[in-house]
Every structure is written in structure tokens, then in C-alpha cells.
Scaffold this motif. Structure first.
Motif, short mmCIF file in Angstrom:
data_model
loop_
_atom_site.label_atom_id
_atom_site.label_comp_id
_atom_site.label_asym_id
_atom_site.label_seq_id
_atom_site.Cartn_x
_atom_site.Cartn_y
_atom_site.Cartn_z
N ASP A 41 0.86 -1.18 0.08
CA ASP A 41 0.02 0.01 0.06
C ASP A 41 0.92 1.13 -0.06
N LYS A 43 1.25 3.50 2.30
CA LYS A 43 2.22 3.48 3.54
C LYS A 43 3.48 2.81 3.57
N LYS A 223 -1.75 0.25 -9.80
CA LYS A 223 -2.62 -0.38 -9.00
C LYS A 223 -3.14 -1.88 -9.36
N GLU A 259 -6.05 9.76 -0.44
CA GLU A 259 -6.48 9.67 0.72
C GLU A 259 -7.67 8.47 0.81
N ASN A 260 -8.25 8.20 -0.18
CA ASN A 260 -9.14 6.87 -0.13
C ASN A 260 -8.14 5.51 -0.39
N GLU A 261 -7.00 5.67 -0.37
CA GLU A 261 -5.88 4.55 -0.42
C GLU A 261 -5.50 4.68 1.14
N GLY A 262 -5.77 5.36 1.97
CA GLY A 262 -5.35 5.38 3.19
C GLY A 262 -3.92 6.10 3.62
N LEU A 263 -3.63 7.08 2.73
CA LEU A 263 -2.55 7.70 2.98
C LEU A 263 -2.97 9.28 3.69
N GLU A 264 -2.33 9.46 4.64
CA GLU A 264 -2.59 10.54 5.48
C GLU A 264 -1.57 11.75 5.49
#
Length: 290
Positions: A41, A43, A223, A259-264
Motif C-alpha cells: 500500500d 504507506k 494498482k 486519501e481513499n488509499e489510506g494515506l494521511e
């Protein structure tokens, strides 16, 4: 994500020799990050799940290289920072918006403290074929990662952007232009870019050997995923431009997708001249240089 690049948090990931990158022979023994590496992912950009097991590229999957950006730096870093803020959407940055308009070179300046010691960014890209992805899915490392999940995804590294150490610049007062160009202009859409004031090259001094080293600054990803209701795996379709233009040419928000991929806590820097975006840590964009 053909025109979206993700900046690595570290600057100590040395690239493979150029001949190895272009060969695409599956040998990843000389560098921690290579084309064909797969990551879980966004992150974990620097933790390939298939390290040591990269599938060699078939003949029709050639690696394209481009000398995309030549840097001409200001001698005073504080001036460079203020120039970047003054000309590239300070209001958006102050409001904490996910996207600002700037150039790739400015993003490099604001994320690499010793940026003056680097002369250019080189780019290496490959477009994976469906057959190649199928071969990767058959490797034990990837199969073990997927397991028996009905819903899975991972990213494949399809591009490397390498910062090349070069010359230290001595300057006088004049005007100069940063040139964004490359031999594969049809692929990278390179164009002339930012205007830099009060800077020109008087002469160049070689940097002492061993003082700085080339490093992988950013990577491009594709992806690969499969949903529970999908009969086969797929590669995401939003791969045309940095802004993720959909098939109907409507704008898709890069920040929202990331952001939807979980990155902050990230910042998206969109370079309109190159038609590219750089995703980097927010603190690397907002940090103040001395």
C-alpha cells in the motif's frame, strides 16, 4: 497512476546502475527499490513484497529513460523558498488544501535539504503487460501475500525518478530558466518551465567524490486489484494524467484518490507544464529552509 509520482521519505535508496535498470532482467540485488517491485500500500513504499523475486521483463516491455529536468539553483536557499511560496498558490497551502500548483523542481527543492548538490532528475518507466502481471501473480511471494482473500490489491513500481548528483553552482545576478525536457517528450510531455530570478551560472566546481550520491527520489505505481464481485484482476483505469482524468475527460481529484488509499498527512503538488503530480509528506512541503 501513469503521471502521479510518490516521493520516498528517505534519500538513501541508491538506484541500480543504469544498464541494469534498462535491462529489466529481474536482478534487484544492487538496489532496494526497482522496477517490478510490488508494495502492499501507499504507506509502505519502501517495503517490496517480492524483493529478490522480480520477474524479468519480456522483450516487448522495454524500459524508457528520459533526462527530464535540469536544475539551476539559487545560491540562497531562503530566497528559493520564499520564491516558491510567492509564485505557487500560497493561499492554498495556508488553507491546508491537499493540492497546490507548483513545478516538480520546486517540489524537489522543498523536500531535499541539500538540493543544490543535485543537477537533474532522470526518469525510467515501464508499462507492464497483462501477461507480465499474470507471471508476477504466480510467484510465491505475491501468492502468499494475496492468500485466499476475495478482495485484494497491491501496487507495482512502474517508474523511478532518480536524483543525480552533479555540480555545485556559483552564481551572479542575471536571469535563468529551468529547462524541463527529455528525449521521450511524447511520453513525458516535457516543456520549458519555471523562471528563476537573480541566478545564472558563472562557473561550475566539481563536487568532491563521495560527498553526495544519486538516490531514488520518487516512484510511479500501477494498482493491481481484485474485488469480491470481480471475476478477474484489474489495473485501475485512471492512468492518463496527473489529475486522473477519467474516460469522459472529467477531472478526478488526485488528493481524494490518494486519501481513499489510506494515506494521511500528504501534499499533492501538480505541475501543469509536465502534466504530472508529486505526492509527498505534508511536513516536507511546509518545512522552512534556513
Amino acid at each position: 497512476m501513469d503521471r502521479v509520482w510518490f516521493k520516498l521519505r528517505q534519500t538513501h535508496y541508491s538506484p541500480s546502475p543504469v544498464e541494469n535498470i534498462l535491462a529489466g532482467d529481474g536482478d534487484d540485488s544492487q538496489a532496494p527499490l526497482c522496477l517490478g517491485h510490488c508494495i502492499a500500500d501507499l504507506k509502505h513504499l519502501d517495503f517490496p513484497i517480492n524483493a529478490g523475486a522480480v520477474v524479468a521483463f519480456p522483450q516487448r516491455m522495454a524500459v524508457f529513460s528520459s533526462h527530464i529536468i535540469d536544475f539551476k539553483w539559487e545560491r540562497k536557499r531562503s530566497f528559493a523558498t520564499s520564491l516558491a511560496l510567492a509564485t505557487n498558490a500560497p493561499v492554498a497551502a495556508a488553507l491546508g488544501l491537499a493540492t497546490v500548483k507548483a513545478s516538480v523542481s520546486i517540489a524537489f527543492k522543498r523536500s531535499v535539504s541539500q538540493y543544490e548538490e543535485f543537477s537533474r532528475l532522470d526518469t525510467y518507466i515501464v508499462q507492464p503487460t497483462r501477461r507480465y502481471v499474470e507471471q508476477c501473480l504466480e510467484r510465491d511471494e505475491v501468492k502468499n501475500y494475496i492468500g485466499h482473500k476475495g478482495n485484494w490489491s497491491f501496487f507495482m513500481i512502474t517508474g523511478l525518478r532518480v536524483a543525480r548528483a552533479g555540480k555545485r553552482l556559483n552564481t551572479t545576478t542575471s536571469n535563468a530558466f529551468e529547462i524541463n525536457a527529455g528525449p521521450n517528450a511524447d511520453i513525458l510531455n516535457a516543456a520549458t518551465g519555471d523562471v528563476t530570478s537573480d541566478t545564472t551560472v558563472a562557473h561550475e566546481d566539481d563536487i568532491n567524490e563521495g560527498q553526495v550520491s544519486d538516490f531514488v527520489w520518487a516512484i510511479r505505481l500501477a494498482k493491481i486489484h481484485k474485488g469480491i464481485l470481480m471475476t478477474d484482476w484489474s489495473i485501475d483505469p485512471y492512468t492518463r494524467r496527473a489529475t486522473f482524468s477519467a474516460e469522459n475527460n472529467q477531472h478526478v481529484d488526485v488528493g481524494a484518490v490518494v486519501e481513499n488509499e489510506g494515506l494521511e498527512s500528504f501534499q499533492v503538488v501538480e505541475d501543469d507544464d509536465l502534466g504530472e503530480a508529486i505526492v509527498l509528506d505534508e511536513d516536507q512541503w511546509t518545512m522552512t529552509e534556513g
